[in-house]
Motif scaffolding. Structure first.
Motif, PDB file in Angstrom:
ATOM      1  N   LEU A  41       0.831  -1.192   0.000  1.00 32.42           N
ATOM      2  CA  LEU A  41       0.000   0.000   0.000  1.00 32.42           C
ATOM      3  C   LEU A  41       0.875   1.254   0.000  1.00 32.42           C
ATOM      4  O   LEU A  41       2.034   1.219   0.433  1.00 32.42           O
ATOM      5  CB  LEU A  41      -0.915   0.004   1.219  1.00 32.42           C
ATOM      6  CG  LEU A  41      -2.032  -1.052   1.215  1.00 32.42           C
ATOM      7  CD1 LEU A  41      -2.641  -1.171   2.607  1.00 32.42           C
ATOM      8  CD2 LEU A  41      -3.098  -0.716   0.184  1.00 32.42           C
ATOM      9  N   THR A  71      -8.808  -9.796  -2.928  1.00 36.20           N
ATOM     10  CA  THR A  71      -8.719  -8.557  -2.151  1.00 36.20           C
ATOM     11  C   THR A  71      -9.475  -7.396  -2.779  1.00 36.20           C
ATOM     12  O   THR A  71      -9.759  -6.412  -2.092  1.00 36.20           O
ATOM     13  CB  THR A  71      -7.249  -8.127  -1.986  1.00 36.20           C
ATOM     14  OG1 THR A  71      -6.745  -7.643  -3.244  1.00 36.20           O
ATOM     15  CG2 THR A  71      -6.390  -9.290  -1.497  1.00 36.20           C
ATOM     16  N   TYR A  74      -8.113  -5.452  -4.911  1.00 36.78           N
ATOM     17  CA  TYR A  74      -7.110  -4.482  -5.334  1.00 36.78           C
ATOM     18  C   TYR A  74      -6.588  -4.775  -6.744  1.00 36.78           C
ATOM     19  O   TYR A  74      -6.372  -5.931  -7.112  1.00 36.78           O
ATOM     20  CB  TYR A  74      -5.919  -4.474  -4.375  1.00 36.78           C
ATOM     21  CG  TYR A  74      -6.162  -3.756  -3.078  1.00 36.78           C
ATOM     22  CD1 TYR A  74      -6.183  -2.365  -3.021  1.00 36.78           C
ATOM     23  CD2 TYR A  74      -6.348  -4.466  -1.890  1.00 36.78           C
ATOM     24  CE1 TYR A  74      -6.400  -1.695  -1.817  1.00 36.78           C
ATOM     25  CE2 TYR A  74      -6.561  -3.808  -0.692  1.00 36.78           C
ATOM     26  CZ  TYR A  74      -6.591  -2.428  -0.670  1.00 36.78           C
ATOM     27  OH  TYR A  74      -6.803  -1.781   0.512  1.00 36.78           O
ATOM     28  N   LEU A  90      -1.609   0.357  -5.543  1.00 35.60           N
ATOM     29  CA  LEU A  90      -2.858  -0.385  -5.401  1.00 35.60           C
ATOM     30  C   LEU A  90      -4.065   0.544  -5.449  1.00 35.60           C
ATOM     31  O   LEU A  90      -4.063   1.631  -4.868  1.00 35.60           O
ATOM     32  CB  LEU A  90      -2.862  -1.155  -4.078  1.00 35.60           C
ATOM     33  CG  LEU A  90      -1.725  -2.152  -3.853  1.00 35.60           C
ATOM     34  CD1 LEU A  90      -1.943  -2.895  -2.538  1.00 35.60           C
ATOM     35  CD2 LEU A  90      -1.614  -3.133  -5.001  1.00 35.60           C
ATOM     36  N   GLU A  91      -5.099   0.077  -6.139  1.00 37.84           N
ATOM     37  CA  GLU A  91      -6.380   0.776  -6.200  1.00 37.84           C
ATOM     38  C   GLU A  91      -7.456  -0.194  -5.735  1.00 37.84           C
ATOM     39  O   GLU A  91      -7.596  -1.290  -6.281  1.00 37.84           O
ATOM     40  CB  GLU A  91      -6.665   1.254  -7.618  1.00 37.84           C
ATOM     41  CG  GLU A  91      -5.633   2.264  -8.132  1.00 37.84           C
ATOM     42  CD  GLU A  91      -5.900   2.670  -9.572  1.00 37.84           C
ATOM     43  OE1 GLU A  91      -6.869   2.137 -10.163  1.00 37.84           O
ATOM     44  OE2 GLU A  91      -5.139   3.503 -10.089  1.00 37.84           O
ATOM     45  N   ALA A  92      -8.214   0.213  -4.711  1.00 35.93           N
ATOM     46  CA  ALA A  92      -9.215  -0.669  -4.119  1.00 35.93           C
ATOM     47  C   ALA A  92     -10.420  -0.827  -5.029  1.00 35.93           C
ATOM     48  O   ALA A  92     -10.796   0.076  -5.777  1.00 35.93           O
ATOM     49  CB  ALA A  92      -9.647  -0.128  -2.762  1.00 35.93           C
TER      50      ALA A  92
END
Length: 201
Positions: A54, A99, A101, A131-133
């Motif tokens: 992250l 996840t 992500y 990371l992009e949620a």
């Protein structure tokens, strides 16, 4: 230097079990000294484990119940390779599915053989960052918690025995050396998103 004095030659092979995921075989081998022996082992399709970083310095981890050991384990996201699947595409797919992500950059760290005495399993180790949620896409029957921890927390859990999963312990070593700059990574842009949204042939 040659390895010929250590190699074993297969002289026979018997299929013991054929499952949907794993196969087991018993082989007869000729030892370097000419004598015979048997080797029982599991054939595994291979897997990928991802160390997701992250932007705030924490890593993404999972808690999942593992039936064979009857415990909830702390692990990095991971999954098995589909037939003919590229390990990078597998890692990208598993990260999204488990996840939610997506990562802008990926780096291959290396590989590990999980249980060389009785399994063919090889696990490819990738790091992911940027990371992009998003929404998870868990498989049917898959239940796990996703959380984030500081690297020092993870290392303390490895030391104290809270983390005992072999691939996660190995990845913690990689993480420690990557963050210290001792083991540099070759970061590459992520493959096209559609590549990870489709399983291998």
């Amino acid at each position: 230097m040659t390895d010929l004095h250590l190699k074993e030659e297969r002289t026979g092979s018997e299929l013991l079990f054929e499952g949907r995921f794993l196969n087991a075989r018993r082989d007869t081998v000729r030892l370097p000294d000419g004598r015979s022996a048997t080797r029982e082992y599991v054939i595994h399709p291979g897997a990928v484990v991802v160390v997701p970083l992250l932007d705030d310095g924490r890593v993404v981890l999972e808690r999942q119940y593992r039936y064979p050991v009857e415990q909830v384990m702390i692990e990095f996201p991971a999954g098995k390779l589909d037939p003919g699947e590229d390990p990078l595409i597998c890692g990208q797919r598993e990260l999204i599915e488990e996840t939610g992500y997506r990562a802008r950059e990926w780096a291959l760290a290396g590989a590990m053989h999980l249980a060389v005495a009785y399994s063919t399993e090889i696990i490819h180790v990738y790091f992911a960052r940027g990371l992009e949620a998003g929404a998870r896409q868990l498989d049917q029957g898959e239940f796990l918690d996703v959380f984030a921890a500081r690297p020092e927390e993870l290392l303390a859990w490895c030391r104290d025995g809270r983390v005992t999963d072999a691939k996660t312990l190995s990845c913690a070593l990689w993480l420690q050396n990557v963050l210290s700059g001792v083991w540099p990574l070759d970061w590459q842009p992520a493959p096209p998103p559609e590549a990870a949204d489709n399983r291998g042939p």
